[in-house]
Design an enzyme around this catalytic site. Structure first.
Site, mmCIF file in Angstrom:
data_model
loop_
_atom_site.group_PDB
_atom_site.id
_atom_site.type_symbol
_atom_site.label_atom_id
_atom_site.label_comp_id
_atom_site.label_asym_id
_atom_site.label_seq_id
_atom_site.Cartn_x
_atom_site.Cartn_y
_atom_site.Cartn_z
ATOM 1 N N ASP A 48 0.868 -1.157 0.000
ATOM 2 C CA ASP A 48 0.000 0.000 0.000
ATOM 3 C C ASP A 48 0.917 1.223 0.000
ATOM 4 O O ASP A 48 2.099 1.111 0.360
ATOM 5 C CB ASP A 48 -0.902 -0.024 1.241
ATOM 6 C CG ASP A 48 -1.859 1.140 1.283
ATOM 7 O OD1 ASP A 48 -2.446 1.462 0.242
ATOM 8 O OD2 ASP A 48 -2.008 1.742 2.363
ATOM 9 N N ASP A 50 -0.077 5.184 0.723
ATOM 10 C CA ASP A 50 -0.325 6.172 1.767
ATOM 11 C C ASP A 50 -0.331 5.504 3.138
ATOM 12 O O ASP A 50 -1.083 4.562 3.378
ATOM 13 C CB ASP A 50 -1.668 6.873 1.530
ATOM 14 C CG ASP A 50 -1.670 7.687 0.249
ATOM 15 O OD1 ASP A 50 -1.064 8.767 0.244
ATOM 16 O OD2 ASP A 50 -2.258 7.233 -0.750
ATOM 17 N N LYS A 244 -9.254 -2.962 -2.194
ATOM 18 C CA LYS A 244 -9.105 -3.795 -1.011
ATOM 19 C C LYS A 244 -10.242 -3.496 -0.032
ATOM 20 O O LYS A 244 -10.644 -2.342 0.089
ATOM 21 C CB LYS A 244 -7.758 -3.493 -0.348
ATOM 22 C CG LYS A 244 -6.550 -3.778 -1.232
ATOM 23 C CD LYS A 244 -5.267 -3.188 -0.672
ATOM 24 C CE LYS A 244 -5.243 -1.687 -0.785
ATOM 25 N NZ LYS A 244 -3.975 -1.067 -0.353
ATOM 26 N N ASP A 269 -1.264 -0.489 6.075
ATOM 27 C CA ASP A 269 -1.433 0.180 7.363
ATOM 28 C C ASP A 269 -2.856 0.070 7.900
ATOM 29 O O ASP A 269 -3.166 0.654 8.941
ATOM 30 C CB ASP A 269 -1.054 1.662 7.243
ATOM 31 C CG ASP A 269 -2.042 2.438 6.369
ATOM 32 O OD1 ASP A 269 -2.292 1.989 5.227
ATOM 33 O OD2 ASP A 269 -2.551 3.475 6.818
#
Length: 328
Positions: A48, A50, A244, A269
């Site tokens: 991922d 960000d 996702k 995250d």
């Protein structure tokens, strides 16, 4: 018995995914030993962006060095993001600006996946689009799909009767696509929900992330989920999700690059998107605590977090990506 019933229901592929979720109930913090095991057994690293590689202030310390180390070992690196506000070309440019090595085929974003989904199913009508022209609009255009709806759509009038006069529905619209749109408002929600009263109209959403990761903990930036939910509630319909935790992005990567799930690992995250995505795809997972999810959501060998869910645990966790990098 329960596992056997699941095996019969989903078959061998389903067993692999379900077995993974049944056996991995405790998250291990990254250390020298398990980092070595990861490097020895994982060939394809999915990240991922960000909250993992960068945030609103730029690259997260140590993330760039970790990616470069993995690349130097011959590992494949893929950038897998729910962000629909940028197209793949934007992400290539952003990666290069921050120093991350990236090619277009290594990037999978929801704007691209949404366009490819409609292209793959042979969609022929127009799309009513809640999203940004330069990302979702760009990818739809590249896929040869007609659309409209981007940009501001000011609310006209102050009454129910006045709003009704503004809703002129295009009969060629057979699909509504909702992504990140800073111009979201009542008028756009009304148009989208009105098209969706037709049960034959497709409803596609890029993702349902509630907020965007920021360093300033007292600031909340609403995510795409805040644009999708009002349409979902008004239309009383659930969208087909591109991002996702659904598997569409991995399915594309797996098909294009012939990936073996047993040699892949997802790093993210967010437990409810990145980690659940990994579980659904049957791949290993690493949660970094530099973005949205916190240690309270983890079950660790030393104790249980106050908000932990034993069905949503990553295989590994680390304060940030640099903690993996220092053991490479």
């Amino acid at each position: 018995m329960r596992l056997m019933l699941k095996l019969l229901e989903y078959g061998h592929k389903g067993y692999r995914r379900i077995h993974h979720s049944f056996t991995m109930s405790v998250s291990q913090q990254i250390n020298e030993n398990n980092a070595k095991q990861i490097i020895e057994t994982v060939d394809n690293f999915l990240f991922d962006c960000d909250g993992v590689l960068w945030d609103g202030s730029g690259p997260i310390e140590g993330s760039l060095e970790t990616i470069k180390k993995l690349k130097s070992l011959g590992k494949k690196v893929y950038y897998v993001t729910n962000n629909s506000s940028k197209c793949r070309d934007d992400y290539v440019a952003k990666c290069k600006e921050y120093g991350f090595p990236a090619e277009t085929e290594e990037i999978v974003c929801t704007a691209y996946i949404a366009a490819q989904y409609l292209k793959t199913i042979g969609y022929q009508g127009k799309v009513y689009l809640i999203g940004k022209e330069e990302s979702l609009g760009y990818e739809l255009k590249k896929a040869g799909i007609k659309y409209f709806g981007t940009g501001p759509d000011p609310l006209k009038g102050t009454s129910y009767q006045e709003w009704l006069t503004e809703i002129q529905l295009d009969p060629e619209v057979k699909c509504v696509v909702v992504g990140f749109d800073p111009h979201i408002n009542y008028m756009k929600m009304m148009r989208a929900a009105s098209y969706l009263t037709n049960p034959e109209c497709l409803y596609v959403a890029t993702n349902e992330d509630g907020s965007l990761p920021v360093k300033e903990k007292n600031i909340c930036i609403p995510g795409t989920g805040c644009m999708v939910l009002p349409v979902t509630v008004a239309a009383n319909r659930n969208p087909t999700l591109m991002g996702k935790p659904e598997t569409n992005m991995f399915d594309v990567l797996q098909k294009v690059h012939n990936l073996d799930p047993s040699k892949c690992m997802m790093t993210g995250d967010r437990i409810n998107t990145d980690i659940m995505f990994a579980k659904k795809c049957g791949i290993r997972s690493l949660l970094v605590l530099s973005g949205i999810s916190t240690e309270d959501e983890l079950i660790t060998p030393s104790g249980k977090g106050s908000m932990a869910d034993d069905q949503k645990q990553p295989d590994f966790y680390a304060p940030c990506l640099a903690d993996l990098g220092k053991f490479i």
